[in-house]
Design a protein around this motif. Sequence first.
Motif, PDB file in Angstrom:
ATOM      1  N   ARG A 138       0.873  -1.174   0.000  1.00  0.00           N
ATOM      2  CA  ARG A 138       0.000   0.000   0.000  1.00  0.00           C
ATOM      3  C   ARG A 138       0.905   1.218   0.000  1.00  0.00           C
ATOM      4  O   ARG A 138       1.652   1.450   0.954  1.00  0.00           O
ATOM      5  CB  ARG A 138      -0.903   0.021   1.227  1.00  0.00           C
ATOM      6  CG  ARG A 138      -1.733   1.307   1.398  1.00  0.00           C
ATOM      7  CD  ARG A 138      -2.763   1.149   2.490  1.00  0.00           C
ATOM      8  NE  ARG A 138      -3.755   0.154   2.106  1.00  0.00           N
ATOM      9  CZ  ARG A 138      -4.680  -0.333   2.942  1.00  0.00           C
ATOM     10  NH1 ARG A 138      -4.699   0.070   4.211  1.00  0.00           N
ATOM     11  NH2 ARG A 138      -5.542  -1.230   2.517  1.00  0.00           N
ATOM     12  N   GLY A 139       0.855   1.985  -1.101  1.00  0.00           N
ATOM     13  CA  GLY A 139       1.746   3.127  -1.200  1.00  0.00           C
ATOM     14  C   GLY A 139       1.736   3.716  -2.594  1.00  0.00           C
ATOM     15  O   GLY A 139       0.700   3.779  -3.256  1.00  0.00           O
ATOM     16  N   VAL A 140       2.938   4.113  -3.067  1.00  0.00           N
ATOM     17  CA  VAL A 140       3.100   4.777  -4.360  1.00  0.00           C
ATOM     18  C   VAL A 140       4.165   4.054  -5.155  1.00  0.00           C
ATOM     19  O   VAL A 140       5.190   3.624  -4.587  1.00  0.00           O
ATOM     20  CB  VAL A 140       3.493   6.260  -4.171  1.00  0.00           C
ATOM     21  CG1 VAL A 140       3.647   6.954  -5.527  1.00  0.00           C
ATOM     22  CG2 VAL A 140       2.461   6.996  -3.324  1.00  0.00           C
ATOM     23  N   GLN A 141       3.922   3.915  -6.471  1.00  0.00           N
ATOM     24  CA  GLN A 141       4.884   3.224  -7.318  1.00  0.00           C
ATOM     25  C   GLN A 141       4.950   3.906  -8.680  1.00  0.00           C
ATOM     26  O   GLN A 141       3.927   4.240  -9.274  1.00  0.00           O
ATOM     27  CB  GLN A 141       4.479   1.763  -7.499  1.00  0.00           C
ATOM     28  CG  GLN A 141       5.392   0.960  -8.438  1.00  0.00           C
ATOM     29  CD  GLN A 141       5.027  -0.500  -8.431  1.00  0.00           C
ATOM     30  OE1 GLN A 141       5.400  -1.248  -7.538  1.00  0.00           O
ATOM     31  NE2 GLN A 141       4.281  -0.915  -9.452  1.00  0.00           N
ATOM     32  N   LEU A 142       6.165   4.122  -9.143  1.00  0.00           N
ATOM     33  CA  LEU A 142       6.419   4.606 -10.494  1.00  0.00           C
ATOM     34  C   LEU A 142       7.317   3.590 -11.176  1.00  0.00           C
ATOM     35  O   LEU A 142       8.423   3.320 -10.704  1.00  0.00           O
ATOM     36  CB  LEU A 142       7.095   5.983 -10.465  1.00  0.00           C
ATOM     37  CG  LEU A 142       7.471   6.574 -11.827  1.00  0.00           C
ATOM     38  CD1 LEU A 142       6.226   6.838 -12.665  1.00  0.00           C
ATOM     39  CD2 LEU A 142       8.290   7.853 -11.658  1.00  0.00           C
ATOM     40  N   SER A 143       6.845   3.013 -12.278  1.00  0.00           N
ATOM     41  CA  SER A 143       7.607   1.954 -12.938  1.00  0.00           C
ATOM     42  C   SER A 143       7.422   2.037 -14.435  1.00  0.00           C
ATOM     43  O   SER A 143       6.404   2.531 -14.937  1.00  0.00           O
ATOM     44  CB  SER A 143       7.173   0.571 -12.429  1.00  0.00           C
ATOM     45  OG  SER A 143       5.804   0.346 -12.719  1.00  0.00           O
ATOM     46  N   SER A 144       8.424   1.556 -15.166  1.00  0.00           N
ATOM     47  CA  SER A 144       8.362   1.539 -16.628  1.00  0.00           C
ATOM     48  C   SER A 144       7.299   0.548 -17.090  1.00  0.00           C
ATOM     49  O   SER A 144       7.000  -0.439 -16.419  1.00  0.00           O
ATOM     50  CB  SER A 144       9.724   1.170 -17.211  1.00  0.00           C
ATOM     51  OG  SER A 144      10.182  -0.068 -16.677  1.00  0.00           O
ATOM     52  N   ASP A 145       6.716   0.838 -18.243  1.00  0.00           N
ATOM     53  CA  ASP A 145       5.691  -0.012 -18.848  1.00  0.00           C
ATOM     54  C   ASP A 145       6.240  -0.508 -20.176  1.00  0.00           C
ATOM     55  O   ASP A 145       6.355   0.247 -21.149  1.00  0.00           O
ATOM     56  CB  ASP A 145       4.405   0.785 -19.060  1.00  0.00           C
ATOM     57  CG  ASP A 145       3.251  -0.082 -19.541  1.00  0.00           C
ATOM     58  OD1 ASP A 145       3.504  -1.196 -20.028  1.00  0.00           O
ATOM     59  OD2 ASP A 145       2.090   0.351 -19.431  1.00  0.00           O
ATOM     60  N   ASP A 146       6.590  -1.787 -20.228  1.00  0.00           N
ATOM     61  CA  ASP A 146       7.166  -2.346 -21.443  1.00  0.00           C
ATOM     62  C   ASP A 146       6.208  -2.273 -22.623  1.00  0.00           C
ATOM     63  O   ASP A 146       6.634  -2.295 -23.780  1.00  0.00           O
ATOM     64  CB  ASP A 146       7.574  -3.806 -21.216  1.00  0.00           C
ATOM     65  CG  ASP A 146       8.788  -3.921 -20.313  1.00  0.00           C
ATOM     66  OD1 ASP A 146       9.453  -2.894 -20.090  1.00  0.00           O
ATOM     67  OD2 ASP A 146       9.075  -5.035 -19.826  1.00  0.00           O
ATOM     68  N   GLY A 147       4.905  -2.204 -22.346  1.00  0.00           N
ATOM     69  CA  GLY A 147       3.949  -2.121 -23.431  1.00  0.00           C
ATOM     70  C   GLY A 147       4.098  -0.863 -24.262  1.00  0.00           C
ATOM     71  O   GLY A 147       3.668  -0.821 -25.415  1.00  0.00           O
ATOM     72  N   MET A 148       4.711   0.185 -23.701  1.00  0.00           N
ATOM     73  CA  MET A 148       4.929   1.417 -24.451  1.00  0.00           C
ATOM     74  C   MET A 148       6.094   1.299 -25.426  1.00  0.00           C
ATOM     75  O   MET A 148       6.256   2.150 -26.297  1.00  0.00           O
ATOM     76  CB  MET A 148       5.198   2.579 -23.487  1.00  0.00           C
ATOM     77  CG  MET A 148       4.029   2.915 -22.580  1.00  0.00           C
ATOM     78  SD  MET A 148       4.418   4.333 -21.533  1.00  0.00           S
ATOM     79  CE  MET A 148       2.905   4.485 -20.572  1.00  0.00           C
ATOM     80  N   LEU A 149       6.902   0.266 -25.271  1.00  0.00           N
ATOM     81  CA  LEU A 149       8.065   0.098 -26.125  1.00  0.00           C
ATOM     82  C   LEU A 149       7.707  -0.777 -27.323  1.00  0.00           C
ATOM     83  O   LEU A 149       7.107  -1.837 -27.163  1.00  0.00           O
ATOM     84  CB  LEU A 149       9.217  -0.557 -25.353  1.00  0.00           C
ATOM     85  CG  LEU A 149       9.722   0.198 -24.128  1.00  0.00           C
ATOM     86  CD1 LEU A 149      10.784  -0.631 -23.409  1.00  0.00           C
ATOM     87  CD2 LEU A 149      10.292   1.543 -24.529  1.00  0.00           C
ATOM     88  N   PRO A 150       8.065  -0.412 -28.516  1.00  0.00           N
ATOM     89  CA  PRO A 150       7.785  -1.256 -29.683  1.00  0.00           C
ATOM     90  C   PRO A 150       8.622  -2.521 -29.655  1.00  0.00           C
ATOM     91  O   PRO A 150       9.795  -2.511 -29.270  1.00  0.00           O
ATOM     92  CB  PRO A 150       8.175  -0.367 -30.863  1.00  0.00           C
ATOM     93  CG  PRO A 150       9.156   0.593 -30.290  1.00  0.00           C
ATOM     94  CD  PRO A 150       8.745   0.831 -28.873  1.00  0.00           C
ATOM     95  N   ASP A 151       7.975  -3.625 -30.044  1.00  0.00           N
ATOM     96  CA  ASP A 151       8.659  -4.916 -30.152  1.00  0.00           C
ATOM     97  C   ASP A 151       9.318  -5.342 -28.849  1.00  0.00           C
ATOM     98  O   ASP A 151      10.272  -6.123 -28.851  1.00  0.00           O
ATOM     99  CB  ASP A 151       9.721  -4.892 -31.264  1.00  0.00           C
ATOM    100  CG  ASP A 151       9.127  -4.526 -32.614  1.00  0.00           C
ATOM    101  OD1 ASP A 151       9.789  -3.831 -33.381  1.00  0.00           O
ATOM    102  OD2 ASP A 151       7.979  -4.934 -32.893  1.00  0.00           O
ATOM    103  N   SER A 152       8.841  -4.864 -27.727  1.00  0.00           N
ATOM    104  CA  SER A 152       9.402  -5.296 -26.444  1.00  0.00           C
ATOM    105  C   SER A 152       8.668  -6.522 -25.951  1.00  0.00           C
ATOM    106  O   SER A 152       7.574  -6.834 -26.394  1.00  0.00           O
ATOM    107  CB  SER A 152       9.281  -4.170 -25.405  1.00  0.00           C
ATOM    108  OG  SER A 152      10.027  -3.058 -25.805  1.00  0.00           O
ATOM    109  N   GLN A 153       9.274  -7.136 -25.018  1.00  0.00           N
ATOM    110  CA  GLN A 153       8.626  -8.315 -24.425  1.00  0.00           C
ATOM    111  C   GLN A 153       7.440  -7.895 -23.598  1.00  0.00           C
ATOM    112  O   GLN A 153       7.524  -6.997 -22.780  1.00  0.00           O
ATOM    113  CB  GLN A 153       9.633  -9.064 -23.559  1.00  0.00           C
ATOM    114  CG  GLN A 153       9.104 -10.368 -23.002  1.00  0.00           C
ATOM    115  CD  GLN A 153      10.155 -11.065 -22.176  1.00  0.00           C
ATOM    116  OE1 GLN A 153      11.121 -10.449 -21.767  1.00  0.00           O
ATOM    117  NE2 GLN A 153       9.964 -12.335 -21.940  1.00  0.00           N
ATOM    118  N   GLN A 154       6.308  -8.534 -23.821  1.00  0.00           N
ATOM    119  CA  GLN A 154       5.099  -8.190 -23.108  1.00  0.00           C
ATOM    120  C   GLN A 154       4.965  -9.067 -21.869  1.00  0.00           C
ATOM    121  O   GLN A 154       5.742  -9.984 -21.642  1.00  0.00           O
ATOM    122  CB  GLN A 154       3.888  -8.368 -24.024  1.00  0.00           C
ATOM    123  CG  GLN A 154       3.971  -7.502 -25.266  1.00  0.00           C
ATOM    124  CD  GLN A 154       4.067  -6.021 -24.943  1.00  0.00           C
ATOM    125  OE1 GLN A 154       3.193  -5.473 -24.288  1.00  0.00           O
ATOM    126  NE2 GLN A 154       5.134  -5.379 -25.385  1.00  0.00           N
ATOM    127  N   GLY A 155       3.942  -8.781 -21.086  1.00  0.00           N
ATOM    128  CA  GLY A 155       3.724  -9.511 -19.844  1.00  0.00           C
ATOM    129  C   GLY A 155       3.505 -10.996 -20.074  1.00  0.00           C
ATOM    130  O   GLY A 155       2.962 -11.413 -21.088  1.00  0.00           O
TER     131      GLY A 155
END
Length: 857
Positions: free
Chosen positions: A283-300
């Motif tokens: 429970r708190g705050v998180q800032l993290s990169s989202d691979d989905g914004m990157l082209p041809d990146s590995q998805q979840g």
Amino acid sequence: MIRSSHQRKPVRLALSAITLAVLAQLAHAQGQAGSVFNEQFLDIGGGQSRADLSLFAFGNRVMPGNYLVDVSLNESSIGQSQVDFVDKGDEKNAQPCLTRAMLDGWGVKVEVFPALMAAGDQCVDLAQAIPGSSVSYDGEKLRLFVSIPQAAMKRQARGAISPDKWDKGINVGMLDYQFSAARYDGGNNNTNSNVNSSITEFNANPSTTTQARNTLYAGLRGGFNLGDWRFRNFSTYNRGVDGEGRWQSVTSYLQRDIASLGGQLVIGDSTTPGNFFDAFPFRGVQLSSDDGMLPDSQQGYAPTIRGVAQGNARVTVRQNGYVVYSSYVAPGPFVLDDLYPTSPSGDLEVTITEADGRETKFKQAFSAVPTLLREGVWRYSATGGQYRNGYSTINSGSSSAKPNFVQGSLARGLGREYSVYGGLIASDIYQSVLFGVGKNLRAFGAISADLSQAHTKGPNRQDVNGQSLRFLYAKAFENYGTSVRMAGYRYSTGGFRTFQEAAQMQDLQTGQELNNRRNQLRLELAQQLGSNGGTAYASAQQQSYWGTDQKDRLIQVGYSNFYKQLSYSVFYNYSTNLNGPSNRQLMLTLSIPLGDSRSYARYTVAKGNNGELTQQASVYGSALDDGRLTYNVTAAHSNQQDNSGSASASYLSQIGRFDFGRAQGSGYGQTTLGIAGGLVVHGGGVTLAQPLGETMALVQAPDAANVGFEVYPGVRTDSRGNAVLANLSPYRLNRLAVRTEDLGDNVEVKNAALDVVPTRGAVVLAKFETSIGLRLMLNLSDRNGKPLPFGARVENQQGQEMGIVGGEGQTFISGAKEADAFTVKWGQAAAEQCRIKYRVPLEKNPAPIRELNAQCE
């Protein structure tokens, strides 16, 4: 003057259509060749004059206006754009108006071309501004072809979509729900299994009570979108056969894109990333990169869960103490490949509860694949808050301690296909640092290795220190048909603790010990055995603990193939649990289609624990035109459980999925009901839908009711023309296409397909322009009864072209009103146009196309 024509003229209708087609094709051909078309060819006799056809002197003209077109840039589709077509005054086709902003959005280096920088918002001559470039338009396919030299384009990865094309969607409220209930009757149901606890014990002694018992599961994913912000809450309710129920709030958070940082901001109850450290709820705050914004990146990545059900069974999946999936499956082997995990890592606890109450449990490890980033790419996360836990009892691995913490991780793609990464966790009871490196071995796959050092403060000042070493590997050997999806090994010294284990240690009493992990091994293989040799797959995992010789172990091996119409498979499953007995299953399955229908017959024989031998005969398949109804009927015999039978059905409608099942055996019975669906509250009202997923589109096709969409079985528009298309891919082009064959006789759609690029969690608005009205075939004549000139244009009161006069004065009009007035023009002079009015007479059983006679006033 109007007269209703009661005589159908199919020959004249066909002649008109053929003549207009010839006109278009010949005009197009001569336009390309640059020759002059002889209009005398169109004289078809009968005293009908010709209109001024200079409009078609250069082919089938593109008229000035604004068009929604598909843009192809350097032979790659980049989506749809609204483009103005302007008349250059040379009596040829209107030309597309390309602006500097439009070219910049397509990835052109506009700043290096002076002509583009000076153009402002005006149309630019692309060929002059950028030497070697060209633009052309296919009016028939509404496709704009743009060719620009690669040197004039910004460098970006293939498949990249500029953030200015991302659609954050509209403001909506939403609810995604799943309900499943079961009623147990008879005296041989196991009533001692507690589905509320995180780990339940196997009970082989059935209860002798005859009282009927009920279970209930509800999973609710609700929230709202407001601008860039998304609020989401995922809660579950579980009530077992003991009558005790429990609500759990799994996640509840605010989230939004931070496009400039390529990441997501999350505030509330969520889960830490699991690519480096083990994921855990916070429970708190998180800032993290989202691979989905990157082209041809590995998805979840989400794992595939395999298992075997003896009858209509309930499968429950828990992660970090929270129920994340619950569903009923038909008898036989099952595969769950639609899991929606709440955490990117963390072991999955799978419980299979049979209709007679017997339970089978196993754990499936779930973790990230090797860390490997492209050169220059960053991956990051920063989290601060309080540790959260969803387990209900300390004995099940829970902790009442809720320490505050900060966690950060950073990864970077380097040259020569290396990646480095590291991270730290800091709390008053725990400190840990991690460093690792990944390498693309090309023909040998990808590998990563990391080392963690942790210091844990236990109760009574029992501080411990330790290290953990982890290897991850993945590779597809295409030449050999072999895929190693995940291989991993982890070894931890006796003093190493994860953050979750450190929190659990705070509740240990004097003399108690924590069985922390010692080593873990995982492997997933798939092998294609030649062109017709079938497919074999295997997965194995083992986890051992300090302080005990017992292990968690799961081994699954399978093989499948077919001979003519007969398909067969062999499946072996072996699992052990640290707190329960082992389980073994060996199964052979044969399946064959029943004639030309979509039904199949299946025979299964399975050897289980304690010598139990079960045989099953099933008939299953799908029904209705699009297969939205599925069913399964099974009869079974066991040398220990006697005879039993079950039946189940699932129906996929436009407002959700409905499930029903019934199982009956010696001394017991089970009835199951389930429903899953969603609803979206928006400015136009409430739209019911199938399960929503994360990202979706709200379709609006005004007045086009009961219309389906390509690749979305069962989805149809409601009475207002609204529908929800679920599970779109965020930051990617998603093509939404109407099934035009579903349109009624009085509905026309101008844009049968749309491209949308939603952000994560967005509900984008997809508007299909529809024209609602009658379809008319008008026989037009002047005041003397002679057909109006061939090729004359028919316009409505707004000046929009509604049709062209064909042979014998006939013209086809769609989207017409019951009564209206048109203007017919066959030249530029006032004497070369007239006005007509019509009114469609009432008919009890009207034809799809009404035919009317109309004279000029």
